[in-house]
Structures are given as structure tokens and as C-alpha cells.
Write a protein that holds these residues in place. Structure first.
Motif, PDB file in Angstrom:
ATOM      1  N   TYR A 113      32.247  36.708  75.177  1.00  0.00           N
ATOM      2  CA  TYR A 113      31.622  35.387  75.164  1.00  0.00           C
ATOM      3  C   TYR A 113      30.286  35.465  74.446  1.00  0.00           C
ATOM      4  N   GLN A 138      26.616  33.414  74.286  1.00  0.00           N
ATOM      5  CA  GLN A 138      25.806  32.415  74.981  1.00  0.00           C
ATOM      6  C   GLN A 138      24.504  32.198  74.236  1.00  0.00           C
ATOM      7  N   PRO A 149      28.290  29.918  78.204  1.00  0.00           N
ATOM      8  CA  PRO A 149      29.014  30.900  77.383  1.00  0.00           C
ATOM      9  C   PRO A 149      30.157  30.250  76.608  1.00  0.00           C
ATOM     10  N   PHE A 155      28.435  38.562  76.044  1.00  0.00           N
ATOM     11  CA  PHE A 155      28.948  39.140  77.274  1.00  0.00           C
ATOM     12  C   PHE A 155      30.371  39.615  77.075  1.00  0.00           C
ATOM     13  N   VAL A 198      37.149  37.653  87.589  1.00  0.00           N
ATOM     14  CA  VAL A 198      36.451  37.908  86.339  1.00  0.00           C
ATOM     15  C   VAL A 198      35.118  38.562  86.645  1.00  0.00           C
ATOM     16  N   PHE A 208      31.634  39.941  84.692  1.00  0.00           N
ATOM     17  CA  PHE A 208      30.888  39.934  83.437  1.00  0.00           C
ATOM     18  C   PHE A 208      29.830  41.018  83.437  1.00  0.00           C
ATOM     19  N   GLY A 209      29.520  41.511  82.267  1.00  0.00           N
ATOM     20  CA  GLY A 209      28.393  42.401  82.110  1.00  0.00           C
ATOM     21  C   GLY A 209      27.104  41.610  82.030  1.00  0.00           C
ATOM     22  N   THR A 210      25.986  42.300  81.959  1.00  0.00           N
ATOM     23  CA  THR A 210      24.689  41.622  81.927  1.00  0.00           C
ATOM     24  C   THR A 210      24.411  40.998  80.576  1.00  0.00           C
TER      25      THR A 210
END
Lengths: 112, 113
Positions: free
Chosen positions: B36, B38, B44, B89, B101, B103-105
Motif C-alpha cells: 500500500y 499512503q 492507504p 506499507f 491483516v 501491516f508493517g510500520t
């Protein structure tokens, strides 16, 4: 085609109050997801609704709750607000059985 | 525990160069991965996805590579443009009865004109 919409854009509350955030999915999408994005952190999964039912829940306390209405729109309620609840709350929607999620612009919640 | 993380929190790239953004994941049972983008003040936006039975997928100017052996995911952006400046992300999705789901930082990509 209209995208995912969220309201309000910004919300300011004080500790102990309750907040209600709203989300309207893309037309035809039945799944709605809620995420919390705190400053400096990644998106944390909150809730997933599909066909009016809660399908999955992230690691958040029970004071985070929500619901999905017959028109597939959704509300996220946060009770007994704490300072740490200040974050961007993102809503996403998807078609049933599809993994791709489309995100709304988010609601910025500030707890004072 | 299960987590999805990124190797580089900030990446600066000269306009026109290629960008590579990396992501590590820990759950080998993940079915599906998404990148994604953002932009500031926005939610995102889906860029590209890849299923766990694939190792490469190409889109317009973007390529995602999946290395299941080392649980590594990368996003390659060709001919990076100023409009590519954003936070990226990776997301890890596990299906099977329910969907979750993670997500990473995120990695902030800065394109230098």
C-alpha cells in the motif's frame, strides 16, 4: 464510483468520553475493516465486519466495539477514551471473498 | 509472535532512479501480500499484490518480489517520480475461515528532484 467515506474527518474528545466514528463502504462491498494508525506505528487491525456480523477482532480491549448496518455501513465506538487512543482510524471495504481492501481517508481522533 | 516489519524506515531516492522497499514477515502460513501507498493526509492506497504461490508480479512501473525461503517481500519502483513520495506499507494476510491483516510500520520514500 464513490470511494470509501468516513466521518467525521476530525474528532476531539476528552478522557473518559465516548467516540463514534462512521464509515460507508464502496457500493457493492459487504466487508468493512477498521484499523488504528497511531503516530509512528503501523496499521493495527481492529475489527472486520461482513454481512452484518463481526468476523474477526484484533488485540484491542472491549471498549472498542462496532457494528455493521444492513446497508453495510459501519460504526466504530470507543468508550472510556484514553489519551493513547489518539490516532488516525481508517476504514476499508472489500467485496465478499476478495482480499483487496480499499481505504477511506480516515478519522483523526484526538483525546485530550 | 507474528509480525510484519520493514528493514528501512526512510528511503531517499533521486528522481529517475529505481527504488527498492523491503519487508520481512514471520508467518509462513500467509496466503497473500499487498503493498500500500499512503500519501500525507490520505488513507492507504492499494499498489500491487502477490499470492504466496508466486514469486514475482509486475504492474505499471512496480514489481513485487516474494522470497518465501527467507520470508522477504520487496517492492521495486522503476524510474521513481516525485509523485511516488509517500509511506509504503506491506501487508500480510492469512485467510482460512477468517481473514487477518497485519501491516508493517511503513517506509517513507522521499524522492529528490
Amino acid at each position: 464510483e464513490a470511494g470509501v467515506t468516513q466521518s467525521p474527518t476530525h474528532l476531539i474528545k476528552t478522557r473518559g468520553q465516548q467516540a463514534t466514528l462512521r464509515c460507508s463502504p464502496i457500493s457493492g462491498h459487504t466487508s468493512v475493516y477498521w484499523y488504528q494508525q497511531a503516530l509512528g506505528l503501523g496499521l493495527q487491525f481492529l475489527l472486520w465486519y461482513d454481512e452484518g456480523e463481526e468476523r474477526n477482532r484484533g488485540n484491542f480491549p472491549p471498549r472498542f466495539s462496532g457494528r455493521q448496518f444492513p446497508n453495510y455501513s459501519s460504526e466504530l465506538n470507543v468508550n472510556a477514551l484514553e489519551l493513547e487512543d489518539s490516532a488516525l482510524y481508517l476504514c476499508a471495504s472489500s467485496l465478499a471473498g476478495r482480499d483487496e481492501q480499499f481505504f477511506g481517508p480516515g478519522t483523526r481522533l484526538t483525546v485530550l | 509472535g507474528e509480525n510484519v516489519g520493514l528493514h528501512l524506515p526512510t528511503l531517499s531516492v533521486q528522481e529517475g532512479d529505481n527504488s527498492i522497499i523491503n519487508c520481512a514477515y514471520s508467518n509462513s502460513a500467509s496466503d497473500y501480500f499487498i503493498w500500500y501507498k499512503q500519501e500525507s493526509g490520505k488513507g492507504p492506497q492499494f499498489i500491487i499484490d502477490i499470492r504466496s504461490n508466486m514469486d514475482k508480479r509486475q504492474g505499471q512501473r512496480v514489481t513485487v518480489l516474494l522470497n518465501k525461503t527467507v520470508k522477504h517481500l520487496s517492492l521495486q519502483i522503476a524510474a521513481t517520480q516525485p509523485g511516488d513520495s509517500a509511506v509504503y506499507f506491506c501487508a500480510e494476510i492469512r485467510s482460512g475461515g477468517y481473514q487477518k491483516v497485519t501491516f508493517g510500520t511503513g517506509t517513507k520514500l522521499q524522492v529528490i528532484p
